[in-house]
Design an enzyme around this catalytic site. Sequence first.
Site, PDB file in Angstrom:
ATOM      1  CG  HIS A 189     -37.904  -2.950   1.192  1.00 36.55           C
ATOM      2  ND1 HIS A 189     -37.290  -4.128   0.795  1.00 36.55           N
ATOM      3  CD2 HIS A 189     -37.118  -2.432   2.164  1.00 36.55           C
ATOM      4  CE1 HIS A 189     -36.182  -4.299   1.500  1.00 36.55           C
ATOM      5  NE2 HIS A 189     -36.063  -3.290   2.347  1.00 36.55           N
ATOM      6  CG  ASN A 190     -38.224  -6.934  -1.947  1.00 34.74           C
ATOM      7  OD1 ASN A 190     -38.055  -6.457  -0.835  1.00 34.74           O
ATOM      8  ND2 ASN A 190     -38.278  -8.232  -2.155  1.00 34.74           N
ATOM      9  CB  SER A 207     -37.103  -6.306   4.726  1.00 30.28           C
ATOM     10  OG  SER A 207     -35.865  -6.184   4.048  1.00 30.28           O
ATOM     11  CE  LYS A 266     -39.344  -7.363   2.151  1.00 31.52           C
ATOM     12  NZ  LYS A 266     -39.088  -8.387   1.233  1.00 31.52           N
ATOM     13  CD  GLU A 304     -33.646  -6.235  -1.785  1.00 31.85           C
ATOM     14  OE1 GLU A 304     -34.261  -6.102  -0.711  1.00 31.85           O
ATOM     15  OE2 GLU A 304     -33.565  -7.336  -2.373  1.00 31.85           O
TER      16      GLU A 304
HETATM   17  C1  6PG Z   1     -35.488  -8.604   2.090  1.00 26.25           C
HETATM   18  C2  6PG Z   1     -35.177  -9.113   0.720  1.00 26.25           C
HETATM   19  C3  6PG Z   1     -35.757 -10.465   0.518  1.00 26.25           C
HETATM   20  C4  6PG Z   1     -35.150 -11.222  -0.622  1.00 26.25           C
HETATM   21  C5  6PG Z   1     -35.325 -10.566  -1.935  1.00 26.25           C
HETATM   22  C6  6PG Z   1     -34.385 -11.142  -2.961  1.00 26.25           C
HETATM   23  O1  6PG Z   1     -36.084  -7.542   2.135  1.00 26.25           O
HETATM   24  O2  6PG Z   1     -35.126  -9.239   3.057  1.00 26.25           O
HETATM   25  O3  6PG Z   1     -35.720  -8.235  -0.222  1.00 26.25           O
HETATM   26  O4  6PG Z   1     -37.139 -10.311   0.420  1.00 26.25           O
HETATM   27  O5  6PG Z   1     -33.809 -11.418  -0.351  1.00 26.25           O
HETATM   28  O6  6PG Z   1     -36.636 -10.765  -2.336  1.00 26.25           O
HETATM   29  O7  6PG Z   1     -34.951 -10.903  -4.170  1.00 26.25           O
HETATM   30  P1  6PG Z   1     -34.406 -11.468  -5.518  1.00 26.25           P
HETATM   31  O8  6PG Z   1     -34.153 -12.927  -5.343  1.00 26.25           O
HETATM   32  O9  6PG Z   1     -35.538 -11.187  -6.465  1.00 26.25           O
HETATM   33  O10 6PG Z   1     -33.172 -10.694  -5.806  1.00 26.25           O
END
Ligand code: 6PG
Length: 477
Positions: A185-186, A128, A182, A189
Amino acid sequence: PLAQIGVTGLAVMGRNLARNFARHGYRVAVHNRTEARTRALVDEFGGEGDFTATASLEEFTAALERPRRLVIMVKAGQPTDDVIDELVPLLDEGDVVVDGGNAHFLDTRRREQALRERGLHFVGSGVSGGEQGALEGPSIMPGGSEESYRVLGPLLEDIAAQVDGRPCCTHVGPDGAGHFVKMVHNGIEYADMQLIAEAYDLLRHAGGLQPPEIAAVFREWNGGRLESYLIGITADVLAHTDAATGRPFVDVVLDRAEQKGTGRWTVQTALELGVPVSGIAEAVFARSLSGHAELRKASAGLPGPTETWLDSAASDRFAEDVEQALYASKIVAYAQGFQQIQAGSDEYGWRIDPGAMATIWRGGCIIRARFLDRIRAAYEGDRERPSLLTDEHFLQALAGAQSAWRRVVSTAAQLGVPTPGFATALAYYDSLRARVLPAALIQGQRDFFGAHTYRRIDRDGSFHTRWEEPGRPEEER
Ligand code: 6PG
């Protein structure tokens, strides 16, 4: 001498990871399906370190010292399987194959098993931090065998972000554990971004502030307990003016949020595991709702409240209230995500240390924040804690946020500003607090229409009431 690590798939994430290894003094073999990209990398960044450009997977695998360590950075799904299938015949026992893409953890489990049967290590690793993180120090979440981590871990720890002298990388657990973490984590996010977006919406459409003023509010918050990468970039985005029109950037961007699917996977998996990650779910739904252009257009005439702005007396303390509501809702969203990590770990026998996950998320990744140090400390105090909400620090924050949090959610409802993230966080919180939930009534309904039985508070066993014969005692089933 042979290369110590290989990277195949040189789109921006792969290229930056390869450069990061090279900048740390590792000899790096690079490969890409279209060779022009490989050459471009070496032409442009060859001076940063020791790269070996290779034109085929045969050359690539031949350029690596053994046991080989190679990182695949291609699109998740079929493209990853294709590369693995091509690579496997070229590898030897003990080699370590890393998938650094956003793979689904069930795919990672399948691939890990298939490679294990051939004497190879497969490491599904979360990475990430976006492009910049990959280059300057990401947060890295590798799964796989202990042995693979012995071979690979030191390199990953070297190139990861460092916080307080500790690398933002640790061995998460066997097979799919790294990609599972991960994924969550997303999901977190998504939830965090949604909460921040709601805070902005409230300040703008209830509080009457303009984007540059709201940027200043976020900047101020970023100096306090909310300090995080996401709050910082939010201030930057809000302060940004569109060059073509001179209008605030947020006013010229189409309000339809896209997604590549990791947030959806988090919620799908949570449903399977029976973990209520309502904050993440609302964030995914909010993105998908925003994309339903037809539905939104058809609904634009739906009636709303008559009052639509705060009166000025209330608006003075509004920003402070929103800060409280945001912090409290954020605690809930993270508590839900960490509960999902624990549930996944139990289900698959991964023995994930939640405190270690908070530790490696303190730097490098998208959700990096001061707050994660609090979560680390909470789990250091009690690794088995059933919920983060019971930690002393968070309890105090939630206590202090009570009236503001409730004021914000009710103000939003009164003024008609949608705050699914704030509202669901509060509802979750109140549900956990409740001594009695109306679930008893639901059990009664189920027993009434389907003889599904219920349990009693005063006796063991399952019971069914003969609803058509009032007065008759219930039957034990
Ligand atoms: C990270 C981000 C990366 C990505 C996302 C965007 O941890 O660096 O999470 O994995 O930018 O997956 O996700 P979306 O396109 O679904 O918003």
